[in-house]
Write a protein that holds these residues in place. Structure first.
Motif, PDB file in Angstrom:
ATOM      1  N   CYS A 281       0.825  -1.208   0.000  1.00 43.64           N
ATOM      2  CA  CYS A 281       0.000   0.000   0.000  1.00 43.64           C
ATOM      3  C   CYS A 281       0.859   1.257   0.000  1.00 43.64           C
ATOM      4  O   CYS A 281       1.999   1.259   0.476  1.00 43.64           O
ATOM      5  N   THR A 282       0.274   2.340  -0.492  1.00 45.28           N
ATOM      6  CA  THR A 282       0.948   3.622  -0.628  1.00 45.28           C
ATOM      7  C   THR A 282      -0.020   4.740  -0.263  1.00 45.28           C
ATOM      8  O   THR A 282      -1.208   4.517  -0.029  1.00 45.28           O
ATOM      9  N   ASN A 283       0.491   5.963  -0.251  1.00 39.68           N
ATOM     10  CA  ASN A 283      -0.394   7.113  -0.067  1.00 39.68           C
ATOM     11  C   ASN A 283      -1.372   7.284  -1.224  1.00 39.68           C
ATOM     12  O   ASN A 283      -2.324   8.061  -1.125  1.00 39.68           O
ATOM     13  N   GLY A 284      -1.151   6.532  -2.314  1.00 36.39           N
ATOM     14  CA  GLY A 284      -2.129   6.521  -3.396  1.00 36.39           C
ATOM     15  C   GLY A 284      -3.496   6.045  -2.944  1.00 36.39           C
ATOM     16  O   GLY A 284      -4.507   6.330  -3.602  1.00 36.39           O
ATOM     17  N   SER A 285      -3.556   5.338  -1.809  1.00 33.48           N
ATOM     18  CA  SER A 285      -4.845   4.870  -1.296  1.00 33.48           C
ATOM     19  C   SER A 285      -5.787   6.020  -0.995  1.00 33.48           C
ATOM     20  O   SER A 285      -6.991   5.927  -1.250  1.00 33.48           O
ATOM     21  N   ILE A 286      -5.253   7.108  -0.426  1.00 38.61           N
ATOM     22  CA  ILE A 286      -6.111   8.261  -0.175  1.00 38.61           C
ATOM     23  C   ILE A 286      -6.204   9.150  -1.417  1.00 38.61           C
ATOM     24  O   ILE A 286      -7.277   9.648  -1.750  1.00 38.61           O
ATOM     25  N   ILE A 287      -5.073   9.314  -2.133  1.00 39.85           N
ATOM     26  CA  ILE A 287      -5.058  10.249  -3.265  1.00 39.85           C
ATOM     27  C   ILE A 287      -6.014   9.773  -4.359  1.00 39.85           C
ATOM     28  O   ILE A 287      -6.899  10.512  -4.810  1.00 39.85           O
ATOM     29  N   CYS A 288      -5.833   8.545  -4.803  1.00 39.27           N
ATOM     30  CA  CYS A 288      -6.616   8.007  -5.919  1.00 39.27           C
ATOM     31  C   CYS A 288      -7.774   7.148  -5.433  1.00 39.27           C
ATOM     32  O   CYS A 288      -8.903   7.293  -5.893  1.00 39.27           O
ATOM     33  N   GLY A 289      -7.500   6.232  -4.482  1.00 42.22           N
ATOM     34  CA  GLY A 289      -8.528   5.305  -4.046  1.00 42.22           C
ATOM     35  C   GLY A 289      -9.704   5.980  -3.390  1.00 42.22           C
ATOM     36  O   GLY A 289     -10.861   5.686  -3.702  1.00 42.22           O
ATOM     37  N   GLU A 290      -9.431   6.905  -2.455  1.00 42.17           N
ATOM     38  CA  GLU A 290     -10.513   7.590  -1.749  1.00 42.17           C
ATOM     39  C   GLU A 290     -10.989   8.839  -2.483  1.00 42.17           C
ATOM     40  O   GLU A 290     -12.195   9.051  -2.650  1.00 42.17           O
ATOM     41  N   LEU A 291     -10.047   9.685  -2.917  1.00 43.12           N
ATOM     42  CA  LEU A 291     -10.408  10.990  -3.480  1.00 43.12           C
ATOM     43  C   LEU A 291     -10.575  10.970  -4.996  1.00 43.12           C
ATOM     44  O   LEU A 291     -11.057  11.946  -5.574  1.00 43.12           O
ATOM     45  N   GLY A 292     -10.169   9.888  -5.656  1.00 41.81           N
ATOM     46  CA  GLY A 292     -10.395   9.773  -7.098  1.00 41.81           C
ATOM     47  C   GLY A 292      -9.473  10.607  -7.957  1.00 41.81           C
ATOM     48  O   GLY A 292      -9.775  10.852  -9.132  1.00 41.81           O
ATOM     49  N   ILE A 293      -8.331  11.046  -7.422  1.00 41.85           N
ATOM     50  CA  ILE A 293      -7.373  11.849  -8.182  1.00 41.85           C
ATOM     51  C   ILE A 293      -6.501  10.903  -9.007  1.00 41.85           C
ATOM     52  O   ILE A 293      -5.857  10.009  -8.442  1.00 41.85           O
ATOM     53  N   PRO A 294      -6.453  11.038 -10.329  1.00 44.01           N
ATOM     54  CA  PRO A 294      -5.615  10.146 -11.154  1.00 44.01           C
ATOM     55  C   PRO A 294      -4.178  10.129 -10.646  1.00 44.01           C
ATOM     56  O   PRO A 294      -3.569  11.180 -10.411  1.00 44.01           O
ATOM     57  N   THR A 295      -3.632   8.930 -10.474  1.00 42.75           N
ATOM     58  CA  THR A 295      -2.336   8.761  -9.824  1.00 42.75           C
ATOM     59  C   THR A 295      -1.528   7.687 -10.523  1.00 42.75           C
ATOM     60  O   THR A 295      -2.076   6.690 -10.997  1.00 42.75           O
TER      61      THR A 295
END
Length: 400
Positions: free
Chosen positions: A347-361
């Protein structure tokens, strides 16, 4: 015309020196002040934009361009796991030792070398005369090892980026997805009794054993996204413990779950509850009360910033035909780097950036993923060079 600057020997050397300084800065999670201060000092050395440390303990460089365009956030976490197996290291974990073409240090792969690479990549761009068409936000974030994204949230709320790069290790390849992670807790409330009169009790430990077996025999399984769903028991505690001739009336079981983007907070809990209900249907006599929920992660950063969140980190995926992925592929192709796409296993901080907030990552970083959390953690000098060049190319491709 997109600017793809050459990373000269000067900048390659600077990247290695900065990575060495970061390796020497002790930064176990919750105590990463020294590494954050190294990062913010390096941000200031670039000579443009606003550099600061926010209330959550994240080092931030805000570089606003003169033309309108998207906001790109590039994140690398500055904290490491706590030092383990110190007597088994072949060198000082905080010595910044370079040996046989590798830089050694706790947290250097996961993931301080990528912070060094993203800083020098940006400096190389700026020295060439480049300024972003839009906004570039660099972050050396705090406390990712305590809980992915918990300390980064204030930065995301402040800048609301249009796209992001997590610089967790990929060995300078582009990663477009990641499995999610969660820690689930099942609490059972039975009734204690003397073991010589077991029929008077409701044995929570025996019921827990049935659920653990049911889960173990049901997983892993392939999810609808093609990502493997896996749930494993990681610990169990009965009460009273230790028991003195007493049927345990209580039990707490914790499960680690790894999952694809089709799983939700509710669906994961339902998998565990369904297993418990199947055991209950076969149980002889009174069954214990059952509660299922998420373990609470209490995150306290080095500044004292504190947040309590469910230990649930979303899976995420960015389509291969998205503008972000296509720009990244084009950029690394132009400098002759590896343009094959991959996926994170951890897991990475991409979990909140893309997974939760939907920001393309996307992910793009220094070092190999399986080098994280190991004795003699290290990255190759070549990977630092390739990561620096690749990040410069991708950033300039997106914001030029």
């Amino acid at each position: 015309m997109k600017l793809i600057p050459a990373i000269t020997d000067e900048f390659k050397d600077k990247a290695v020196r900065l990575c060495t300084s970061l390796a020497q800065a002790r930064s176990e999670t919750g105590s990463e002040r020294s590494a954050v201060e190294v990062a913010v000092s390096a941000f200031k050395d670039i000579g443009v934009g606003e550099s600061f440390i926010d209330g959550a303990g994240n080092a931030v460089l805000d570089l606003l361009g003169t033309e309108a365009g998207p906001t790109l956030l590039v994140d690398g976490h500055a904290d490491s796991i706590p030092l383990h197996s110190a007597d088994k290291w072949s060198c000082d974990p905080f010595g910044g030792i370079i040996r046989d073409g590798r830089l050694y240090g706790l947290g250097i792969c996961d993931q301080k070398a990528s912070i060094g690479a993203m800083v020098i990549a940006t400096e190389a761009l700026v020295r060439s005369g480049w300024r972003p068409k839009g906004r570039l936000v660099l972050v050396a974030s705090a406390s990712e090892e305590q809980m992915e994204g918990a300390a980064l949230r204030p930065v995301l709320e402040r800048y609301r980026p249009d796209m992001a790069i997590t610089t967790e290790p990929t060995d300078a390849r582009i990663f477009t997805s990641q499995r999610g992670r969660a820690k689930i807790e099942m609490r059972l409330e039975g009734r204690p009794s003397h073991a010589g009169h077991s029929s008077l009790g409701v044995n929570a430990a025996s019921f827990a054993a049935g659920v653990i077996w049911k889960i173990a025999s049901s997983f892993p399984r392939l999810g609808s996204s093609g990502v493997q769903l896996d749930i494993n028991c990681i610990d169990m505690l009965s009460s009273p413990y230790p028991s003195v001739s007493t049927i345990p009336g209580g039990a707490t079981v914790r499960f680690d779950a790894r999952f694809g983007p089709e799983q939700t907070r509710d669906s994961l809990l339902s998998h565990v509850m369904e297993a418990a209900k199947e055991v209950e249907a076969e149980w002889v006599g009174e069954s214990p009360g059952i509660e299922v929920g998420y373990v609470k992660a209490i995150v306290t950063t080095w500044t004292g910033y504190r947040v309590e969140v469910d230990e649930f980190a979303d899976a995420w995926s960015t389509p291969h035909d998205s503008p972000l992925v296509k720009s990244a592929i084009s950029a690394v192709g132009e400098i002759g780097s590896d343009s094959r796409l991959g996926s994170y296993s951890f897991c990475t901080n991409g979990s909140i950036i893309c997974g939760e907030l939907g920001i393309p990552t996307i992910g793009f970083g220094v070092g190999e993923e399986d080098g994280a959390h190991r004795i003699d953690e290290s990255v190759t000098i070549d990977s630092i060079h390739r990561g620096t060049a690749g990040l410069a190319a991708i950033i300039s491709s997106i914001l030029s």
